[in-house]
Design a protein around this motif. Sequence first.
Motif, PDB file in Angstrom:
ATOM      1  N   THR A 171     -42.071  12.003  27.807  1.00 19.69           N
ATOM      2  CA  THR A 171     -42.135  12.514  26.303  1.00 19.69           C
ATOM      3  C   THR A 171     -41.901  11.291  25.618  1.00 19.69           C
ATOM      4  OG1 THR A 171     -40.682  14.301  26.983  1.00 19.69           O
ATOM      5  CG2 THR A 171     -40.599  13.699  24.640  1.00 19.69           C
ATOM      6  N   VAL A 172     -42.517  11.064  24.502  1.00 16.84           N
ATOM      7  CA  VAL A 172     -42.382  10.173  23.488  1.00 16.84           C
ATOM      8  C   VAL A 172     -41.675  10.336  22.313  1.00 16.84           C
ATOM      9  CG1 VAL A 172     -43.648   8.263  21.772  1.00 16.84           C
ATOM     10  CG2 VAL A 172     -44.250   8.592  24.417  1.00 16.84           C
ATOM     11  N   PHE A 173     -40.807   9.639  21.768  1.00 18.63           N
ATOM     12  CA  PHE A 173     -39.933  10.319  20.701  1.00 18.63           C
ATOM     13  C   PHE A 173     -40.867   9.125  19.255  1.00 18.63           C
ATOM     14  CE2 PHE A 173     -37.130  10.634  17.272  1.00 18.63           C
ATOM     15  CZ  PHE A 173     -36.130  11.646  17.394  1.00 18.63           C
ATOM     16  N   ILE A 174     -40.942   9.787  18.092  1.00 17.42           N
ATOM     17  CA  ILE A 174     -41.585   9.263  17.158  1.00 17.42           C
ATOM     18  C   ILE A 174     -40.505   9.330  15.986  1.00 17.42           C
ATOM     19  CG2 ILE A 174     -43.685   9.407  15.442  1.00 17.42           C
ATOM     20  CD1 ILE A 174     -45.100  10.741  17.906  1.00 17.42           C
ATOM     21  N   GLY A 175     -40.088   8.365  15.360  1.00 17.06           N
ATOM     22  CA  GLY A 175     -39.278   8.396  14.025  1.00 17.06           C
ATOM     23  C   GLY A 175     -39.141   6.969  13.406  1.00 17.06           C
ATOM     24  N   ASP A 176     -38.432   7.237  12.211  1.00 17.67           N
ATOM     25  CA  ASP A 176     -38.166   5.861  11.458  1.00 17.67           C
ATOM     26  C   ASP A 176     -37.046   4.955  11.571  1.00 17.67           C
ATOM     27  OD1 ASP A 176     -36.402   6.381   8.602  1.00 17.67           O
ATOM     28  OD2 ASP A 176     -36.856   8.213  10.015  1.00 17.67           O
ATOM     29  N   HIS A 177     -35.865   5.744  11.950  1.00 15.00           N
ATOM     30  CA  HIS A 177     -34.849   4.865  12.048  1.00 15.00           C
ATOM     31  C   HIS A 177     -34.548   3.929  13.548  1.00 15.00           C
ATOM     32  CE1 HIS A 177     -30.534   4.151  11.588  1.00 15.00           C
ATOM     33  NE2 HIS A 177     -30.743   4.308  10.561  1.00 15.00           N
ATOM     34  N   PRO A 178     -34.370   2.858  13.328  1.00 16.37           N
ATOM     35  CA  PRO A 178     -34.385   2.030  14.436  1.00 16.37           C
ATOM     36  C   PRO A 178     -33.212   2.534  15.642  1.00 16.37           C
ATOM     37  CG  PRO A 178     -34.603   0.477  12.576  1.00 16.37           C
ATOM     38  CD  PRO A 178     -34.125   1.918  12.152  1.00 16.37           C
ATOM     39  N   GLY A 186     -34.442   5.750  23.506  1.00 17.75           N
ATOM     40  CA  GLY A 186     -34.792   4.958  24.638  1.00 17.75           C
ATOM     41  C   GLY A 186     -33.564   5.031  25.434  1.00 17.75           C
ATOM     42  N   ARG A 187     -32.381   4.979  24.876  1.00 14.95           N
ATOM     43  CA  ARG A 187     -31.293   5.124  26.012  1.00 14.95           C
ATOM     44  C   ARG A 187     -31.199   6.467  26.682  1.00 14.95           C
ATOM     45  NH1 ARG A 187     -27.858   0.820  26.736  1.00 14.95           N
ATOM     46  NH2 ARG A 187     -25.825   1.996  26.361  1.00 14.95           N
ATOM     47  N   ALA A 188     -31.826   7.466  26.216  1.00 14.60           N
ATOM     48  CA  ALA A 188     -32.198   8.777  26.898  1.00 14.60           C
ATOM     49  C   ALA A 188     -33.252   8.791  27.704  1.00 14.60           C
ATOM     50  CB  ALA A 188     -32.341   9.738  25.729  1.00 14.60           C
ATOM     51  N   GLY A 189     -33.969   7.448  27.893  1.00 13.12           N
ATOM     52  CA  GLY A 189     -35.004   7.511  28.796  1.00 13.12           C
ATOM     53  C   GLY A 189     -36.614   7.591  28.142  1.00 13.12           C
ATOM     54  N   MET A 190     -36.654   7.777  27.017  1.00  8.75           N
ATOM     55  CA  MET A 190     -37.940   8.037  26.311  1.00  8.75           C
ATOM     56  C   MET A 190     -38.423   6.583  25.808  1.00  8.75           C
ATOM     57  SD  MET A 190     -37.534  11.626  24.374  1.00  8.75           S
ATOM     58  CE  MET A 190     -35.721  11.427  24.079  1.00  8.75           C
ATOM     59  N   LYS A 191     -39.768   6.659  25.717  1.00 11.07           N
ATOM     60  CA  LYS A 191     -40.348   5.548  25.016  1.00 11.07           C
ATOM     61  C   LYS A 191     -40.373   6.084  23.363  1.00 11.07           C
ATOM     62  CE  LYS A 191     -42.227   3.132  28.537  1.00 11.07           C
ATOM     63  NZ  LYS A 191     -41.647   1.654  28.776  1.00 11.07           N
ATOM     64  N   TRP A 201     -35.979  -3.603  11.606  1.00  9.50           N
ATOM     65  CA  TRP A 201     -35.548  -3.666  12.783  1.00  9.50           C
ATOM     66  C   TRP A 201     -34.303  -4.393  13.099  1.00  9.50           C
ATOM     67  CZ3 TRP A 201     -36.594  -0.193  16.266  1.00  9.50           C
ATOM     68  CH2 TRP A 201     -36.092  -0.429  17.574  1.00  9.50           C
ATOM     69  N   ASN A 202     -33.482  -4.113  14.087  1.00  9.94           N
ATOM     70  CA  ASN A 202     -32.312  -5.051  14.319  1.00  9.94           C
ATOM     71  C   ASN A 202     -32.684  -5.636  15.723  1.00  9.94           C
ATOM     72  OD1 ASN A 202     -29.881  -6.160  14.978  1.00  9.94           O
ATOM     73  ND2 ASN A 202     -28.819  -4.478  14.526  1.00  9.94           N
ATOM     74  N   ASP A 203     -32.894  -6.903  15.693  1.00  6.36           N
ATOM     75  CA  ASP A 203     -33.347  -7.498  16.918  1.00  6.36           C
ATOM     76  C   ASP A 203     -32.260  -7.655  18.085  1.00  6.36           C
ATOM     77  OD1 ASP A 203     -35.909  -8.154  16.191  1.00  6.36           O
ATOM     78  OD2 ASP A 203     -35.385 -10.103  15.214  1.00  6.36           O
ATOM     79  N   LYS A 204     -31.066  -7.107  17.524  1.00  3.00           N
ATOM     80  CA  LYS A 204     -29.877  -7.049  18.789  1.00  3.00           C
ATOM     81  C   LYS A 204     -30.085  -5.842  19.452  1.00  3.00           C
ATOM     82  CE  LYS A 204     -26.821  -9.986  15.953  1.00  3.00           C
ATOM     83  NZ  LYS A 204     -25.393 -10.007  15.060  1.00  3.00           N
ATOM     84  N   LEU A 205     -30.837  -4.792  18.980  1.00  6.19           N
ATOM     85  CA  LEU A 205     -30.947  -3.680  19.834  1.00  6.19           C
ATOM     86  C   LEU A 205     -31.382  -3.987  21.025  1.00  6.19           C
ATOM     87  CD1 LEU A 205     -32.085  -1.222  16.937  1.00  6.19           C
ATOM     88  CD2 LEU A 205     -29.885  -1.278  18.097  1.00  6.19           C
ATOM     89  N   ASP A 206     -30.864  -3.410  22.329  1.00  4.43           N
ATOM     90  CA  ASP A 206     -31.425  -3.483  23.451  1.00  4.43           C
ATOM     91  C   ASP A 206     -32.485  -2.773  23.781  1.00  4.43           C
ATOM     92  OD1 ASP A 206     -29.907  -1.364  23.842  1.00  4.43           O
ATOM     93  OD2 ASP A 206     -28.567  -2.016  25.558  1.00  4.43           O
ATOM     94  N   VAL A 207     -32.836  -1.823  23.056  1.00  3.74           N
ATOM     95  CA  VAL A 207     -34.044  -1.020  23.223  1.00  3.74           C
ATOM     96  C   VAL A 207     -35.177  -1.266  21.993  1.00  3.74           C
ATOM     97  CG1 VAL A 207     -35.136   1.206  23.017  1.00  3.74           C
ATOM     98  CG2 VAL A 207     -33.104   0.897  24.355  1.00  3.74           C
TER      99      VAL A 207
END
Length: 223
Positions: A171-178, A186-191, A201-207
């Motif tokens: 499954t791929v998730f599509i959305g606007d909020h980083p 991403g933390r739930a395992g999805m691209k 975009w917040n470059d500090k995010l680990d996904v």
Amino acid sequence: METVKALLFDLDNTLMDRDSTFRSFSTQFVSHFLGHLEPDRQLEIVEDIIVRDADGYRDKDGFFRELSEVLPWRESVSPAEIRAFYDLNYSGHGALMKHAVESLGFLRERGYELGLLTNGKSDIQHGKIDFLGLRSHFKSIVISGEAGISKPDPAIYRLALDKLGYGPEETVFIGDHPVNDIWGAGRAGMKGIWLRRNHPWNDKLDVKPWKTIDDLHELRSIL
């Protein structure tokens, strides 16, 4: 990644153009409650309300309380009255994001199962979904107000995946909020496919996003 079989979409500022929707609602709101003011002053207040709304990420109770306190009413209007006006009228201002319906139709024709995962009150979100004519495109719809949990809590993505009937690797998730869309999914395992809108975009995010788009039409070249 494994073959993509399903897609989960966000609603606000992904399939629904929330910017246009909220501006239209705010214009009606000001005209209804502040029609005694000059037109130029009304326009200024619409812009002020949009800024105070913070793209919908304000707590609604606090937002309505603030409006009740600061706007130049002819007669005072309570937060409860503002809430009632919002609940009654907001969904009817819903505006589709450019290429939303065409993109959903194309993806369904390609054989993808589609689901919707959105934060918000149940009645408001269902009202927007129906007003925009989106319901028939989705196998499953999960709304935080019904689930009792909200993005980016990992549990709500798992719930959405269970209802859709696919695993995160399919499954791929599509959305606007980083955070709420790309990081949480991403933390739930999805691209994630990030639709660039109002949130940088917040470059500090680990996904990181799997793909980045500026228009839903671009999904045709990815999926």
